[in-house]
Structure formats: C-alpha cells, structure tokens
Write a protein that holds these residues in place. Structure first.
Motif, PDB file in Angstrom:
ATOM      1  N   THR A 161     -33.181 -68.589 -15.937  1.00  0.00           N
ATOM      2  CA  THR A 161     -34.025 -67.942 -15.296  1.00  0.00           C
ATOM      3  C   THR A 161     -34.897 -67.095 -16.486  1.00  0.00           C
ATOM      4  O   THR A 161     -34.499 -67.240 -17.712  1.00  0.00           O
ATOM      5  N   GLY A 162     -36.192 -66.734 -16.232  1.00  0.00           N
ATOM      6  CA  GLY A 162     -36.981 -66.129 -17.269  1.00  0.00           C
ATOM      7  C   GLY A 162     -38.376 -66.100 -17.118  1.00  0.00           C
ATOM      8  O   GLY A 162     -38.757 -66.944 -16.141  1.00  0.00           O
ATOM      9  N   GLU A 163     -39.333 -65.440 -17.707  1.00  0.00           N
ATOM     10  CA  GLU A 163     -40.611 -65.350 -16.993  1.00  0.00           C
ATOM     11  C   GLU A 163     -41.193 -66.786 -17.334  1.00  0.00           C
ATOM     12  O   GLU A 163     -40.730 -67.375 -18.157  1.00  0.00           O
ATOM     13  N   SER A 164     -42.484 -66.999 -16.807  1.00  0.00           N
ATOM     14  CA  SER A 164     -43.112 -68.102 -17.004  1.00  0.00           C
ATOM     15  C   SER A 164     -43.724 -68.226 -18.702  1.00  0.00           C
ATOM     16  O   SER A 164     -44.223 -66.981 -19.086  1.00  0.00           O
ATOM     17  N   ALA A 304     -37.973 -62.654 -22.586  1.00  0.00           N
ATOM     18  CA  ALA A 304     -39.399 -62.703 -22.847  1.00  0.00           C
ATOM     19  C   ALA A 304     -39.793 -62.846 -24.516  1.00  0.00           C
ATOM     20  O   ALA A 304     -39.050 -61.986 -25.078  1.00  0.00           O
ATOM     21  N   LEU A 305     -40.697 -63.320 -24.852  1.00  0.00           N
ATOM     22  CA  LEU A 305     -40.987 -63.405 -26.398  1.00  0.00           C
ATOM     23  C   LEU A 305     -41.183 -62.018 -26.904  1.00  0.00           C
ATOM     24  O   LEU A 305     -40.747 -61.475 -27.930  1.00  0.00           O
ATOM     25  N   ARG A 306     -41.766 -60.840 -26.012  1.00  0.00           N
ATOM     26  CA  ARG A 306     -41.855 -59.777 -26.565  1.00  0.00           C
ATOM     27  C   ARG A 306     -40.605 -58.662 -26.749  1.00  0.00           C
ATOM     28  O   ARG A 306     -40.555 -58.076 -27.637  1.00  0.00           O
ATOM     29  N   ASP A 307     -39.565 -59.325 -26.278  1.00  0.00           N
ATOM     30  CA  ASP A 307     -38.398 -58.680 -26.580  1.00  0.00           C
ATOM     31  C   ASP A 307     -37.487 -59.577 -27.435  1.00  0.00           C
ATOM     32  O   ASP A 307     -36.270 -59.164 -27.951  1.00  0.00           O
ATOM     33  N   VAL A 312     -41.250 -64.913 -33.274  1.00  0.00           N
ATOM     34  CA  VAL A 312     -42.449 -65.211 -33.080  1.00  0.00           C
ATOM     35  C   VAL A 312     -43.073 -66.034 -34.426  1.00  0.00           C
ATOM     36  O   VAL A 312     -43.805 -67.019 -34.131  1.00  0.00           O
ATOM     37  N   LEU A 313     -42.789 -65.575 -35.524  1.00  0.00           N
ATOM     38  CA  LEU A 313     -43.221 -66.132 -36.760  1.00  0.00           C
ATOM     39  C   LEU A 313     -42.487 -67.656 -36.949  1.00  0.00           C
ATOM     40  O   LEU A 313     -42.908 -68.495 -37.429  1.00  0.00           O
ATOM     41  N   GLY A 346     -48.313 -58.145 -27.979  1.00  0.00           N
ATOM     42  CA  GLY A 346     -47.132 -58.059 -26.902  1.00  0.00           C
ATOM     43  C   GLY A 346     -46.853 -59.482 -26.236  1.00  0.00           C
ATOM     44  O   GLY A 346     -45.756 -59.663 -25.342  1.00  0.00           O
ATOM     45  N   TRP A 347     -47.696 -60.488 -26.423  1.00  0.00           N
ATOM     46  CA  TRP A 347     -47.378 -61.818 -25.919  1.00  0.00           C
ATOM     47  C   TRP A 347     -47.079 -61.789 -24.390  1.00  0.00           C
ATOM     48  O   TRP A 347     -45.974 -62.363 -23.891  1.00  0.00           O
TER      49      TRP A 347
END
Length: 445
Positions: A161-164, A304-307, A312-313, A346-347
C-alpha cells in the motif's frame, strides 16, 4: 554510542585545564586530578577508557601510579604518559611494563587527541557511508529492505500500500528478486488499465477459435506468471465480477482458458498494490471481503516521499546517473541550491514526480550543472511548498545541511577526508555534523 570517559592527571593548572577543555570539546567526558592519590582512588570506581598522566606529580610519581594501578586491578585502561625530554628512559620503561604510549613536552595536543581516539576506539574512520539499502537510505526504507528477504520466500500473497508514485512496483520487483528461483517471470498488470470486456481473456487466456479474432491460443496473466510473480497494480480498481474469479484461481489453484475445457494448474506468487484504502472499499461493498483477507496475508506500506526526506537526494543522484546513461551523456551535477530545494520540497507526486522533473531537466538543460530553476520551472512565478509555511528557519537549514552532507558522502563513496575537503570543513567537523544529524554509518574495511 556512549561518551568516552578519560582521566587526566596533571598538577600544572594551565596544562591540566587546557587538556580537560580540549578533550571535552572533542566529545570526551573528563575527570581532572592534580595529584596521583586522588586519581588512584577514582580509578577504583570510575569506568575510565584511558588515563593521561604526567610522570612528575606532587605526591607520587606517574611510574608509581601505574604500578599501583596494575596491582589493584585485573584489567586496566590504556595509560598515556606526558614526560619531559629528560624522563624518556622512564617512559620507555613504562611501555615495557604495559603502558600504552608516551609523549614528550612540548607536544601537539591534536596528536594526543588522535592517539586517545585510537586507544578508546572513537577515532574518526577513514571511510564511512550513510547506512543504506537497495530501496533507500531512510530508516523506513531500510526496515522494508531488511524485511523483504524473510517474506519473499515464505508469503504466497503480499499487499503493498502507499500513495500513487511512491514506488510500489519497485518494491514488488525487489521482493521478486529476493524470492527463490532464478529467471522466473515477473508479470505486471495495471488492473485499472484493462478494459472490463477483456478482463477474463487477458487473465485466463483463451483457446484458438474461442471468439472472433482468436486465431491462436494465448496464455493469460495467470499462466504467464507460472513459477514466478504476478503483480496486480491498483487491485482496488478490479471489478467485483473479476474479483470472484481471481479468488477462485487463488484458492484452487487452477484455471480454465476462455473457450477451453481442460483445467490448467497454476503456481505463482501474488503481489497486489493499491493507493486506496481496501478496508474502506470492503465496507462500501466495492471489494470482496474474502478476497481482501486472501491477499492481505502480509501488508507492506511504502511511505510517501515527504515522510522520508533522507531518500530524496539518494534517489535524485541515481536518477540523473540512469538518465545520463540512457541519453549517452555525462552525468549532470547538482548545484547546492538545487540540492537544498530538492531536499525541502513537499513532493506531492512522490518519487514519480521527482523522476519526471529530473528527466525533463536533464533533457532540456544544456549545462552540466543543474540549478534549482532547471528542476523547478515555477520558482520564478509560484514556488511549490517547502516543508511547511510555519517551518522555523533553523529546521529548514538543518534539513538542507543534513541532505547536503548525505549527498556529499555518497558522491565521494564515503571517504571522510575527500568529503570534508569538498565541503571545505575538517574531518572532525564533518564527523560531528554526521553525529548531529544522526547520519547512521556503515563502516567499510
């Protein structure tokens, strides 16, 4: 790691205070004594990891202090003696008796600090890499990576599970890679992209002549995944009529091709993924409860990437390297302003947005250096959200510094000296910043 505790025995007030202050600045806890008897008493109860002692003390000699310490304890922390040139013979004699080392006055206090670091096991390594996995450097993704080898060979059904855009298919392929059997197929299906009228023939396959246009036999997704993994993306979009047939295929496990009469046995690992709340779909009558329990044996959530801003880098550098290879061009570099922007954005579109922005920037930007404006076109007009409208400046700057250091370490393959030089700081300063930002390290030998 606990702070190392050392003992300084020095009767000269200026020298003693200087040593104590310097070692405290270097991250040590220090007990300072001006006479040997006081230090000897403390050694019986305090867990010192090193002793630094002058040989000439006002009450007993350093040689006597060492001898009595040896006699009183079964194990002794390493002793480093400070001696004047004329007492070198005494110091050498102490080395033969088991002392760790000695230094002669005048001495370089920095060299003494490094010597004590080595003796206490707190020396700065020559090479260190931020702890990472094949899925990322953040703690959440490293935990997922650690869990995968255990579930990959044991669970017949896994729900991701997870956001798109967070990388659910990446995790599914990672699970497939760690499952038993080399060269087994990985069949990926977007359940929302298959027309409802073709669902049965695509999943089950069909025999020649089963319907108009069926000029040959075709194996469906179930058979194509034989012995390997069937990945059903966006399982929440699967119509109820097909959910029933999927459940039966999983329970039997065998299927019959459209237009066929013979049952075909199937054997595959099922991985489903969704960005929707399947439990809520069950309550709304849009997803079968029995199928939900069947596919939800093991559930893995991709945050989510923001979490997980630490990733990110790490992802950005991997993407630009892959893009450069595909375009047959040199790998583009990131300007510090771009890295800071990437680290604090925020991505909303997660990893997919990051990849798309970087691909566009690499294609359009003629220079070898990517600036913030190359990745975020809107910066000249309306900038995207950065962390939060009420984010304190200190938090913002800390996030930038942490991300920048992680990136530099990865770029220089974990070489502390090279990374520190590139950042324009000392090795000690870099190590302290790594500790400050809790940049976990895996040491390379």
């Amino acid at each position: 790691m606990s702070t190392p505790l050392i003992c300084v025995v020095e009767d000269d007030p200026i020298m003693g205070e200087s040593l104590a202050d310097r070692f405290r600045l270097e991250g040590f806890d220090v007990d300072w004594y001006t006479d040997g008897e006081s230090a000897l008493g403390a050694m019986q109860t305090r867990p010192y990891q090193a002793i630094i002692s002058d040989i000439r003390l006002p009450d007993i000699s350093g040689e006597n202090l060492f001898a009595r310490s040896v006699a009183a304890r079964t194990s002794l922390p390493p002793f480093v003696f400070i001696t004047a040139y004329g007492c070198v013979e005494t110091a050498v004699s102490l080395l033969k008796s088991g002392a760790a080392d000695y230094i002669t006055k005048p001495f370089d206090i920095g060299a003494l600090v490094e010597k004590v670091r080595q003796l206490t096991g707190t020396c700065i390594p020559d090479q260190a890499l931020p702890a990472q996995s094949e899925l990322g450097v953040s703690e959440a993704m490293r935990r997922l990576a650690d869990l995968v080898p255990r579930v990959a060979g044991r669970a017949k059904s896994i729900l991701i599970t997870g956001e798109s855009g967070v990388g659910k298919e990446v995790l599914a392929r990672f699970i497939h890679h760690h499952a038993p059997g080399d060269g087994t197929p990985f069949v990926a299906v977007n359940c929302g992209a298959v027309p409802e009228t073709l669902l049965e023939s695509e999943f089950f396959g069909y025999e020649r002549g089963a319907f108009t246009g069926a000029g040959r036999q075709k194996k469906g997704y179930f058979e194509q995944a034989e012995g390997g993994t069937l990945f059903l993306d966006e399982i929440g979009d699967l119509p109820l009529c097909m959910q029933v047939k999927l459940l039966r295929a999983l329970q039997e496990p065998r299927i019959t091709r459209v237009g066929g009469e013979r049952e075909v046995e199937t054997n595959f690992r099922l991985i489903c993924a969704t960005n929707r709340d399947v439990a809520e779909l069950v309550r709304a009558g849009k997803f079968r409860e029995d199928l939900f329990y069947r596919i939800n044996i093991v559930q893995l959530r991709v945050p989510a990437l923001r979490d997980r801003p630490d990733d990110v880098l790490w992802l950005a550098h991997r993407f630009v390297k892959d893009i450069a290879g595909r375009l047959n061009e040199p790998t583009k570099l990131f300007h510090p302003s771009a890295e800071a922007r990437l680290a604090t954005y925020g991505w909303p579109g997660n990893v997919r947005e990051l990849q798309n922005r970087l691909e566009r920037a690499c294609i359009i930007c003629p220079q070898n250096m990517l600036f913030s404006s190359d990745i975020f076109e809107e910066d000249g007009a309306q900038a995207p959200a950065v962390m939060g409208a009420d984010t304190p400046l200190d938090d913002y700057m800390a996030a930038c510094e942490s991300a920048f250091i992680r990136s530099a370490l990865l770029q220089h393959q974990g070489h502390i000296s090279e990374t520190a030089h590139a950042l324009g700081i000392s090795r000690k300063s870099l190590w302290e910043k790594m500790r400050k930002h809790s940049i976990a390290t895996g040491l390379l030998h």
